[in-house]
Design a protein around this motif. Structure first.
Motif, PDB file in Angstrom:
ATOM      1  N   ASN A   1       0.811  -1.219   0.000  1.00 35.04           N
ATOM      2  CA  ASN A   1       0.000   0.000   0.000  1.00 35.04           C
ATOM      3  C   ASN A   1       0.842   1.266   0.000  1.00 35.04           C
ATOM      4  O   ASN A   1       0.339   2.349  -0.324  1.00 35.04           O
ATOM      5  CB  ASN A   1      -0.913   0.031   1.231  1.00 35.04           C
ATOM      6  N   ARG A   2       2.118   1.142   0.409  1.00 37.74           N
ATOM      7  CA  ARG A   2       2.993   2.316   0.503  1.00 37.74           C
ATOM      8  C   ARG A   2       4.027   2.363  -0.618  1.00 37.74           C
ATOM      9  O   ARG A   2       4.928   3.197  -0.593  1.00 37.74           O
ATOM     10  CB  ARG A   2       3.712   2.345   1.858  1.00 37.74           C
ATOM     11  N   PHE A   3       3.900   1.509  -1.616  1.00 32.40           N
ATOM     12  CA  PHE A   3       4.876   1.498  -2.710  1.00 32.40           C
ATOM     13  C   PHE A   3       4.862   2.805  -3.498  1.00 32.40           C
ATOM     14  O   PHE A   3       5.883   3.220  -4.057  1.00 32.40           O
ATOM     15  CB  PHE A   3       4.611   0.321  -3.647  1.00 32.40           C
ATOM     16  N   TYR A   4       3.707   3.464  -3.536  1.00 30.05           N
ATOM     17  CA  TYR A   4       3.646   4.734  -4.266  1.00 30.05           C
ATOM     18  C   TYR A   4       4.556   5.777  -3.627  1.00 30.05           C
ATOM     19  O   TYR A   4       5.093   6.657  -4.304  1.00 30.05           O
ATOM     20  CB  TYR A   4       2.194   5.240  -4.345  1.00 30.05           C
ATOM     21  N   LYS A   5       4.731   5.661  -2.299  1.00 30.61           N
ATOM     22  CA  LYS A   5       5.634   6.582  -1.612  1.00 30.61           C
ATOM     23  C   LYS A   5       7.083   6.280  -1.984  1.00 30.61           C
ATOM     24  O   LYS A   5       7.891   7.202  -2.166  1.00 30.61           O
ATOM     25  CB  LYS A   5       5.443   6.487  -0.104  1.00 30.61           C
ATOM     26  N   LEU A   6       7.406   5.004  -2.083  1.00 32.33           N
ATOM     27  CA  LEU A   6       8.766   4.638  -2.482  1.00 32.33           C
ATOM     28  C   LEU A   6       9.086   5.186  -3.867  1.00 32.33           C
ATOM     29  O   LEU A   6      10.192   5.689  -4.107  1.00 32.33           O
ATOM     30  CB  LEU A   6       8.927   3.112  -2.478  1.00 32.33           C
ATOM     31  N   ASN A   7       8.137   5.060  -4.788  1.00 33.31           N
ATOM     32  CA  ASN A   7       8.364   5.564  -6.143  1.00 33.31           C
ATOM     33  C   ASN A   7       8.687   7.054  -6.153  1.00 33.31           C
ATOM     34  O   ASN A   7       9.565   7.506  -6.891  1.00 33.31           O
ATOM     35  CB  ASN A   7       7.125   5.296  -7.011  1.00 33.31           C
ATOM     36  N   LYS A   8       7.973   7.802  -5.327  1.00 33.30           N
ATOM     37  CA  LYS A   8       8.185   9.254  -5.288  1.00 33.30           C
ATOM     38  C   LYS A   8       9.449   9.633  -4.512  1.00 33.30           C
ATOM     39  O   LYS A   8      10.225  10.487  -4.942  1.00 33.30           O
ATOM     40  CB  LYS A   8       6.963   9.946  -4.676  1.00 33.30           C
ATOM     41  N   LEU A   9       9.659   8.988  -3.374  1.00 37.10           N
ATOM     42  CA  LEU A   9      10.789   9.357  -2.516  1.00 37.10           C
ATOM     43  C   LEU A   9      12.132   8.888  -3.063  1.00 37.10           C
ATOM     44  O   LEU A   9      13.180   9.400  -2.662  1.00 37.10           O
ATOM     45  CB  LEU A   9      10.573   8.782  -1.112  1.00 37.10           C
TER      46      LEU A   9
END
Length: 202
Positions: free
Chosen positions: A113-121
Motif C-alpha cells: 500500500n505504501r509502494f507509491y511513496k517509495l516511487n516518489k521518494l
C-alpha cells in the motif's frame, strides 16, 4: 451517571403519589428499564476493553490501491527480538550515499500500500527502508505498543549492521508509525524526524 440515577430514585421514593398501585407499577417498570440500560452499558464497556487491541490494530484491512514499483528494491526480512521475521523492502540509491530514510507505516494494509511513496521518494538522493509490523504483511506475531517499539528498534539495528549510523538516518512515521518514530528518536542523534498524520491520544 451514578449521582443522577440516585437522585431519580430518591425523588421517586419521596413522591407520595407513588403510593397508588398504578404508580408503584410505573415506578418498578422505570427502575427495571434503568437497570437494564445500566447492565447494557457495563457489557459494552467490558466488550470494548477486552477487544481494544483488535479494534486498535487492523492489519487485514486494505484501504489502498497498490501501485507497481518502478524502482529496483530488495525484499529483506528483519528479525525482531521475538524471532519474527518482518517483511521489508530496501531501496539502495544508485548514487553512493549514506542518507537513509527509515519508514514506519501506518495502520491497516500491507507494505504494498505504501509502494507509491517509495516511487516518489526514490527521486531524492537517499536509501529507503520500509518495514512492516508484526502481524502485518503476513508477518507472525501479535501487535502491541511494546512489540512495535521492538520492531522499530530491530529495523534501526539492521541498518546499523549494514554500516549506517544514526546520523545518516531520517525516521519517517505515518499515522500509527508516528508513535514509534517519536519513541525511537527521543534523546537520540538521528538525522531527522518526519511525522505524517500523527495523533495526540489513542
Amino acid at each position: 451517571m451514578f449521582f443522577t440515577l440516585w437522585r431519580i430514585i430518591r425523588c421517586i421514593r419521596n413522591f407520595t403519589a407513588w403510593e397508588n398501585p398504578f404508580y408503584i407499577w410505573v415506578k418498578c417498570s422505570f427502575l427495571k428499564i434503568i437497570g437494564i440500560i445500566f447492565v447494557i452499558y457495563l457489557i459494552i464497556v467490558f466488550y470494548v476493553y477486552s477487544k481494544q487491541r483488535s479494534l486498535l490494530y487492523v492489519p487485514n484491512i486494505d484501504n489502498y490501491d497498490d501501485e507497481t514499483l518502478i524502482i529496483d528494491v530488495n525484499e529483506v526480512f528483519i528479525e525482531n527480538s521475538d524471532g519474527n521475521k518482518l517483511r521489508s523492502v530496501f531501496y539502495e540509491s544508485p548514487k553512493t550515499t549514506k542518507n537513509t530514510l527509515l519508514m514506519f507505516h501506518g495502520n491497516a494494509g500491507p507494505i504494498e500500500n505504501r509502494f507509491y511513496k517509495l516511487n516518489k521518494l526514490s527521486k531524492y538522493n537517499q536509501n529507503i527502508l520500509l518495514i512492516s509490523w508484526r502481524s502485518y504483511s503476513g508477518n507472525e506475531g501479535s501487535p502491541t505498543e511494546q512489540g512495535l517499539y521492538d520492531d522499530a528498534k530491530s529495523a534501526i539495528k539492521w541498518l546499523q549492521n549494514k554500516g549506517y549510523e544514526s546520523e545518516d538516518i531520517v525516521i519517517y512515521g505515518e499515522s500509527l508509525g508516528t508513535a514509534d518514530s517519536i519513541e525511537m528518536t527521543q534523546n537520540k542523534s538521528f538525522k531527522g524526524l518526519i511525522l505524517e498524520a500523527p495523533f495526540t491520544s489513542m
